[in-house]
Design a protein around this motif. Structure first.
Motif, short mmCIF file in Angstrom:
data_model
loop_
_atom_site.label_atom_id
_atom_site.label_comp_id
_atom_site.label_asym_id
_atom_site.label_seq_id
_atom_site.Cartn_x
_atom_site.Cartn_y
_atom_site.Cartn_z
N VAL A 135 -61.37 -15.32 21.65
CA VAL A 135 -61.17 -14.21 20.72
C VAL A 135 -60.30 -14.68 19.55
N ALA A 136 -59.21 -15.36 19.90
CA ALA A 136 -58.27 -15.82 18.87
C ALA A 136 -58.00 -17.30 19.11
N ASP A 137 -57.14 -17.87 18.29
CA ASP A 137 -56.83 -19.30 18.42
C ASP A 137 -55.87 -19.47 19.59
N VAL A 138 -56.37 -20.01 20.71
CA VAL A 138 -55.54 -20.08 21.92
C VAL A 138 -54.44 -21.14 21.80
N GLY A 139 -54.50 -21.95 20.79
CA GLY A 139 -53.42 -22.93 20.58
C GLY A 139 -52.23 -22.34 19.85
N ARG A 140 -52.43 -21.16 19.26
CA ARG A 140 -51.43 -20.65 18.32
C ARG A 140 -50.24 -19.90 18.89
N PRO A 141 -50.43 -18.93 19.79
CA PRO A 141 -49.26 -18.10 20.11
C PRO A 141 -48.10 -18.95 20.63
N ARG A 142 -46.92 -18.65 20.13
CA ARG A 142 -45.72 -19.42 20.50
C ARG A 142 -44.61 -18.45 20.84
N THR A 143 -43.81 -18.82 21.80
CA THR A 143 -42.64 -18.01 22.12
C THR A 143 -41.61 -18.20 21.00
N ARG A 144 -40.54 -17.42 21.05
CA ARG A 144 -39.50 -17.54 20.03
C ARG A 144 -38.91 -18.95 20.02
N PHE A 152 -47.98 -13.23 30.94
CA PHE A 152 -49.08 -12.60 30.20
C PHE A 152 -48.60 -11.55 29.19
N THR A 153 -47.70 -10.65 29.59
CA THR A 153 -47.38 -9.51 28.72
C THR A 153 -46.87 -9.94 27.34
N PRO A 154 -45.88 -10.82 27.25
CA PRO A 154 -45.49 -11.27 25.90
C PRO A 154 -46.57 -12.06 25.18
N PHE A 155 -47.38 -12.82 25.95
CA PHE A 155 -48.52 -13.52 25.33
C PHE A 155 -49.44 -12.49 24.67
N HIS A 156 -49.73 -11.43 25.43
CA HIS A 156 -50.65 -10.40 24.95
C HIS A 156 -50.13 -9.79 23.65
N ARG A 157 -48.84 -9.52 23.61
CA ARG A 157 -48.26 -8.93 22.38
C ARG A 157 -48.45 -9.89 21.20
N ALA A 158 -48.13 -11.17 21.41
CA ALA A 158 -48.25 -12.15 20.32
C ALA A 158 -49.72 -12.34 19.94
N GLN A 160 -52.12 -10.18 20.12
CA GLN A 160 -52.62 -9.04 19.34
C GLN A 160 -52.30 -9.19 17.86
N GLN A 161 -51.21 -9.91 17.58
CA GLN A 161 -50.79 -10.06 16.17
C GLN A 161 -51.53 -11.21 15.46
N LEU A 162 -52.20 -12.08 16.21
CA LEU A 162 -52.87 -13.22 15.56
C LEU A 162 -53.99 -12.72 14.67
N GLU A 163 -54.21 -13.44 13.54
CA GLU A 163 -55.32 -13.00 12.68
C GLU A 163 -56.64 -13.30 13.39
N ARG A 164 -57.66 -12.54 13.03
CA ARG A 164 -58.98 -12.70 13.62
C ARG A 164 -59.93 -13.28 12.59
N ASP A 278 -58.33 -15.51 27.22
CA ASP A 278 -57.66 -16.38 26.24
C ASP A 278 -56.35 -16.93 26.82
N PHE A 279 -55.66 -16.09 27.59
CA PHE A 279 -54.36 -16.51 28.16
C PHE A 279 -54.52 -17.75 29.06
N TYR A 280 -55.51 -17.69 29.96
CA TYR A 280 -55.66 -18.83 30.87
C TYR A 280 -56.13 -20.09 30.14
N ALA A 281 -56.88 -19.92 29.05
CA ALA A 281 -57.25 -21.09 28.25
C ALA A 281 -55.98 -21.65 27.58
#
Ligand code: FAD
Length: 476
Positions: A135-144, A152-158, A160-164, A278-281
């Motif tokens: 769905v989105a770029d699975v390489g992108r989400p990063r923690t603070r 999962f929950t913080p991943f999911h929040r981040a 959702q904010q990724l551009e599509r 996406d999370f498991y990828a």
């Protein structure tokens, strides 16, 4: 657009709609050659599956027909992609190879070899990986702190904010293949040394992009609205789109867009499940070592038992626990299993039978049409309480009888897959071993003869599992 040729390398994105590598190649090159490289060593590898390979070959045949309808066709090569792609590029004078990047350690190592081979070719060929599988770029989400997510929950929040990215239409016309180019043919399943062991009448879904789009349409129009309420209902309740998403007959990004446009609670819950994919990828991309061992270091000390008879009873659906047996038989007949049944059978293997989650992971990979290294490994580690998104082990010990009562209250699921229990009354269907002699006679089901007595005592095994996990350092 330049007067050049590009290769589009299809892998597990077996569709023409919303296919970013194809769209990019068409925009930049006058000629585009679609290719699939079948590596027999991989098809027969650690997670070989006759059923899944048969499904893939059928999807490829349909892809070829759809490409031909648009003036092109699928070129097939057999062998190592790092040899076949540069050779094909040389043969047709291709300047670039486009593909949709993936997240498994195998795919990453393979793509690295392909890139170097293309760079070393004379003349060099550009390697153009890009989006398409998620769905989105699975390489992108990063923690603070800048690292990857393991919860999962913080991943999911981040996430959702990724551009599509834009969702693309199916191209109406494609450039013809170069004259004289050998197309190559797809091998038969038998030629690969595999057989499809699924029941021809129970197979979960039909292969191919057309069937996938019809199924998605039916699901989104008819059932999405009820998904938040029904997703744990064992007899139906979920989309069964996973084989299509795994092989890319459907675009996960397009599914998200279509669900979001419909809106509502059901759509929100469904998109959240796509986020798990996406999370498991994402997890495997950043922790490739998880494919072989427990993500949580201390859980690598867990002691697993070995018992081939118990394992065989689980695999065959002969445990005496109706929900476990229904799930395992559904898997073997249809190549698919409801998520709730995957959780219950996974918990049963690792917490009731005390057997290694890797045995379950491999068994699922043998049968699942949606068998996906990242999702399967991530979920097995989750239910075995050894992976990311940790929780104390006791929270993931599922009681099969309670789960059945809750998620199959009328017994429709269990009765479909375990026909010997068809006439057992609802009140006794979760624990048929409690039937009296007379009740067994009335139901036409003798425990120990027509249907097995339970192979373990759940309450006892639960205590044993907790001890094992405690000894390994779990908070259970
Ligand atoms: P829906 O509920 O309709 O969900 C829509 C889509 O979201 C699914 O098609 C799938 O792509 C994705 N999805 C849903 N739940 C999950 C999840 N927990 N993890 C990752 N993605 C999810 N899924 C696979 O695709 N391949 C596997 O090999 C696989 N192995 C699993 C093993 C175990 C032990 C468990 C507990 C789960 C596994 N799953 C796997 C996740 C999940 O069970 C399936 O994705 C789901 O059952 C597919 O049915 P569906 O298409 O009706 O899902």
């Amino acid at each position: 657009m330049t007067d050049s040729t590009a290769i589009v390398w299809f892998r597990r994105d077996l569709r023409l709609h919303d296919h970013p590598p194809l769209v990019r190649a068409l925009a930049a090159h006058a000629r585009v050659v679609p290719v699939f490289v079948l590596d027999p060593a991989i098809v027969r590898g650690r997670f070989a599956s006759g059923a899944r390979t048969a499904f893939m070959l059928d999807c490829l045949r349909e892809l070829d027909a759809d490409l031909r309808e648009r003036g092109s066709g699928l070129v097939v090569r057999e062998g190592r992609p790092e040899r076949e792609l540069p050779a094909l590029a040389r043969e047709i004078g291709a300047a670039a190879v486009h593909w949709a990047s993936d997240a498994t350690p195998y795919a990453i190592a393979r793509d690295r070899r392909v890139r170097s081979a293309l760079a070393a070719a004379q003349p060099a060929v550009a390697a153009v990986p890009g989006p398409g599988n998620f769905v989105a770029d699975v390489g992108r989400p990063r923690t603070r702190a800048g690292g990857p997510y393991t919860v999962f929950t913080p991943f999911h929040r981040a996430w959702q904010q990724l551009e599509r990215r834009t969702v693309h239409r199916t191209p109406a016309v494609l450039p013809p293949l170069p004259a004289g180019l050998r197309r190559g043919a797809l091998p038969s399943l038998a030629a690969l040394g595999l057989t499809d062991e699924l029941s021809p009448t129970a197979r979960a879904v039909e292969p191919g992009e057309r069937a996938a789009r019809r199924a998605a349409e039916r699901w989104l129009d008819g059932h999405l609205g009820d998904y938040a309420r029904d997703h744990d209902r064992l007899a139906g309740g979920t989309s069964a789109l996973s084989p299509y998403l795994h092989h890319g007959c459907l675009s996960a990004r397009e599914c998200e867009q279509r669900a979001v446009r419909r809106g509502g609670e059901g759509a929100e819950a469904f998109v959240r499940q796509l986020a798990w994919r996406d999370f498991y990828a994402h997890v495997l991309l950043h922790h490739p070592e998880d494919v072989r061992r427990e993500h949580q270091e201390r859980m690598r000390a867990l002691r697993w038992e070995r018992d081939d008879e118990l394992l065989a009873a689980w695999q065959d659906g002969r445990t005496g626990f109706p929900l476990v047996d229904a799930g395992m038989r559904q898997l073997r007949a249809s190549g698919w299993m409801h998520n709730r049944a995957r959780l219950v059978t996974g918990s049963f293997l690792t917490k009731d039978l005390q057997l290694d989650w890797r045995a379950g992971e491999a068994w699922f990979m043998r049968w699942l049409l949606d068998g996906d290294v990242a999702s399967n490994n991530g979920n097995w580690q989750w239910i075995a309480s050894v992976g990311v998104d940790p929780a104390p082990a006791f929270r993931r010990i599922l009681n099969p009888a309670l789960q059945q009562r809750r998620h199959d209250p009328d017994g429709a699921y269990v009765r479909r897959w375990v026909p010997e229990l068809a006439r057992v009354p609802d009140a006794l269907l979760t624990e048929p071993w409690l039937m009296s002699e007379q009740q067994q006679r009335a139901a036409g089901c003798r425990i120990g003869a027509d249907y097995p007595a339970p192979i373990v005592d759940h309450a006892h095994e639960r205590r044993r599992a907790l001890e094992r996990y405690r000894a390994a350092g779990s908070e259970s």
